[in-house]
Design a protein around this motif. Sequence first.
Motif, PDB file in Angstrom:
ATOM      1  N   VAL A 199      -8.658   3.452  -6.232  1.00 30.52           N
ATOM      2  CA  VAL A 199      -9.859   4.167  -6.700  1.00 30.52           C
ATOM      3  C   VAL A 199     -11.085   3.686  -5.928  1.00 30.52           C
ATOM      4  O   VAL A 199     -11.944   4.484  -5.529  1.00 30.52           O
ATOM      5  N   ALA A 200     -11.175   2.374  -5.703  1.00 30.13           N
ATOM      6  CA  ALA A 200     -12.312   1.829  -4.947  1.00 30.13           C
ATOM      7  C   ALA A 200     -12.331   2.368  -3.521  1.00 30.13           C
ATOM      8  O   ALA A 200     -13.393   2.735  -2.995  1.00 30.13           O
ATOM      9  N   VAL A 201     -11.151   2.437  -2.887  1.00 29.19           N
ATOM     10  CA  VAL A 201     -11.072   2.980  -1.519  1.00 29.19           C
ATOM     11  C   VAL A 201     -11.442   4.462  -1.513  1.00 29.19           C
ATOM     12  O   VAL A 201     -12.180   4.930  -0.637  1.00 29.19           O
ATOM     13  N   ALA A 202     -10.955   5.210  -2.496  1.00 33.63           N
ATOM     14  CA  ALA A 202     -11.264   6.641  -2.583  1.00 33.63           C
ATOM     15  C   ALA A 202     -12.760   6.870  -2.778  1.00 33.63           C
ATOM     16  O   ALA A 202     -13.370   7.709  -2.092  1.00 33.63           O
ATOM     17  N   ALA A 252      -3.156  12.710  -4.146  1.00 31.59           N
ATOM     18  CA  ALA A 252      -1.824  12.165  -3.874  1.00 31.59           C
ATOM     19  C   ALA A 252      -1.854  10.643  -3.794  1.00 31.59           C
ATOM     20  O   ALA A 252      -0.977   9.960  -4.345  1.00 31.59           O
ATOM     21  N   GLY A 253      -2.858  10.087  -3.138  1.00 30.44           N
ATOM     22  CA  GLY A 253      -2.972   8.645  -3.036  1.00 30.44           C
ATOM     23  C   GLY A 253      -3.179   7.987  -4.387  1.00 30.44           C
ATOM     24  O   GLY A 253      -2.599   6.921  -4.670  1.00 30.44           O
ATOM     25  N   LEU A 254      -3.955   8.610  -5.249  1.00 35.95           N
ATOM     26  CA  LEU A 254      -4.180   8.066  -6.585  1.00 35.95           C
ATOM     27  C   LEU A 254      -2.911   8.142  -7.434  1.00 35.95           C
ATOM     28  O   LEU A 254      -2.624   7.231  -8.223  1.00 35.95           O
ATOM     29  N   PHE A 306      -0.049   1.713   1.097  1.00 38.01           N
ATOM     30  CA  PHE A 306       0.301   3.099   1.400  1.00 38.01           C
ATOM     31  C   PHE A 306      -0.580   4.067   0.623  1.00 38.01           C
ATOM     32  O   PHE A 306      -1.025   5.083   1.154  1.00 38.01           O
ATOM     33  N   ALA A 307      -0.840   3.760  -0.648  1.00 38.13           N
ATOM     34  CA  ALA A 307      -1.710   4.620  -1.455  1.00 38.13           C
ATOM     35  C   ALA A 307      -3.089   4.758  -0.812  1.00 38.13           C
ATOM     36  O   ALA A 307      -3.660   5.857  -0.742  1.00 38.13           O
ATOM     37  N   CYS A 308      -3.628   3.652  -0.316  1.00 36.26           N
ATOM     38  CA  CYS A 308      -4.943   3.675   0.329  1.00 36.26           C
ATOM     39  C   CYS A 308      -4.911   4.474   1.634  1.00 36.26           C
ATOM     40  O   CYS A 308      -5.858   5.216   1.951  1.00 36.26           O
ATOM     41  N   MET A 364      -4.411  10.472  10.590  1.00 36.42           N
ATOM     42  CA  MET A 364      -3.032  10.919  10.796  1.00 36.42           C
ATOM     43  C   MET A 364      -2.172   9.804  11.388  1.00 36.42           C
ATOM     44  O   MET A 364      -1.030   9.590  10.973  1.00 36.42           O
ATOM     45  N   TYR A 365      -2.732   9.081  12.354  1.00 38.72           N
ATOM     46  CA  TYR A 365      -1.994   7.975  12.960  1.00 38.72           C
ATOM     47  C   TYR A 365      -1.671   6.892  11.931  1.00 38.72           C
ATOM     48  O   TYR A 365      -0.601   6.278  11.981  1.00 38.72           O
ATOM     49  N   LEU A 366      -2.596   6.651  11.010  1.00 39.51           N
ATOM     50  CA  LEU A 366      -2.393   5.600  10.012  1.00 39.51           C
ATOM     51  C   LEU A 366      -1.184   5.888   9.133  1.00 39.51           C
ATOM     52  O   LEU A 366      -0.389   4.984   8.845  1.00 39.51           O
ATOM     53  N   VAL A 367      -1.022   7.137   8.715  1.00 40.65           N
ATOM     54  CA  VAL A 367       0.104   7.448   7.831  1.00 40.65           C
ATOM     55  C   VAL A 367       1.407   7.570   8.603  1.00 40.65           C
ATOM     56  O   VAL A 367       2.465   7.108   8.142  1.00 40.65           O
TER      57      VAL A 367
END
Length: 266
Positions: free
Chosen positions: A9-12, A62-64, A92-94, A122-125
């Motif tokens: 949540v903090a990252v979002a 989706a990440g949350l 992964f969620a972040c 995109m590269y990160l995931v």
Amino acid sequence: MPRPLTTTVAVAAGSTALLVLAITEGWLGPDVGRGANFCERAYDGAVAQPANTLSNLGFVVAGLLVARHAQQRQEDPAHDRDVMSTAVATFFACVVVLLGPGSAAMHATQSAWGGHLDMLSMYLVAGFAAAWAWVRWTRRGTAWFVTAYVVCVAACELVGLWPDPVPVVHYSGNLAFALLLAGAVVLETALWRRGETSRVFRHGVVALASMLVAFTIWLLSNAGWCDPDSLLQGHAAWHLLCAVAAYWLYRLYASERRAVRSPAGV
């Protein structure tokens, strides 16, 4: 460590707030038409492509959802058999959350820096998918995962510097992204066939099917099957289906558990 949902949540919230500031303050630079090839007509105002921008909320959601599930896993009595640790699941969620603001930066501003953020997200995931599959296939530890992840992302950045168009996917960075995902699929299939762990493989089928449908829509919309003035955009559908794929990919990871060893002599 902080609970998965709290961290995500903090990252979002932080990344979304930074995106809003970047758009309103013009930090990402002028509109150079980056992403203008994705059909939707650019409008005057703060958000150039509203449908393609707002559809990126799917990644945040989706990440949350990934983070909430990871938090629930901590209370499972069999949690100690999980292959994916809570820390890795939170990471992964972040990463999934960051796909949202990263992609939205390009579609909202059509700036060069927005385009860079879009590709980096995109590269990160894709780097995560490839590195996590490789480290499990080779039976390596956390340090090797981090190293492989950094190498994957850096390799994508280098490939993305190639200036010439690429068949089908148009841009060299898109090709690097696709190759990492394809490599991850191959390794995940090999891991399933090796049978050292149990998993709910249908989660992977749903993730792959979502990605293939998304890619088909991406190709069709880029080929001109779209209405520039409509809010129903093929590229927006690509975002939403990729968010679905990311969530179910996580569910595949989360379902993987080490086999219970029988006591000696039993």
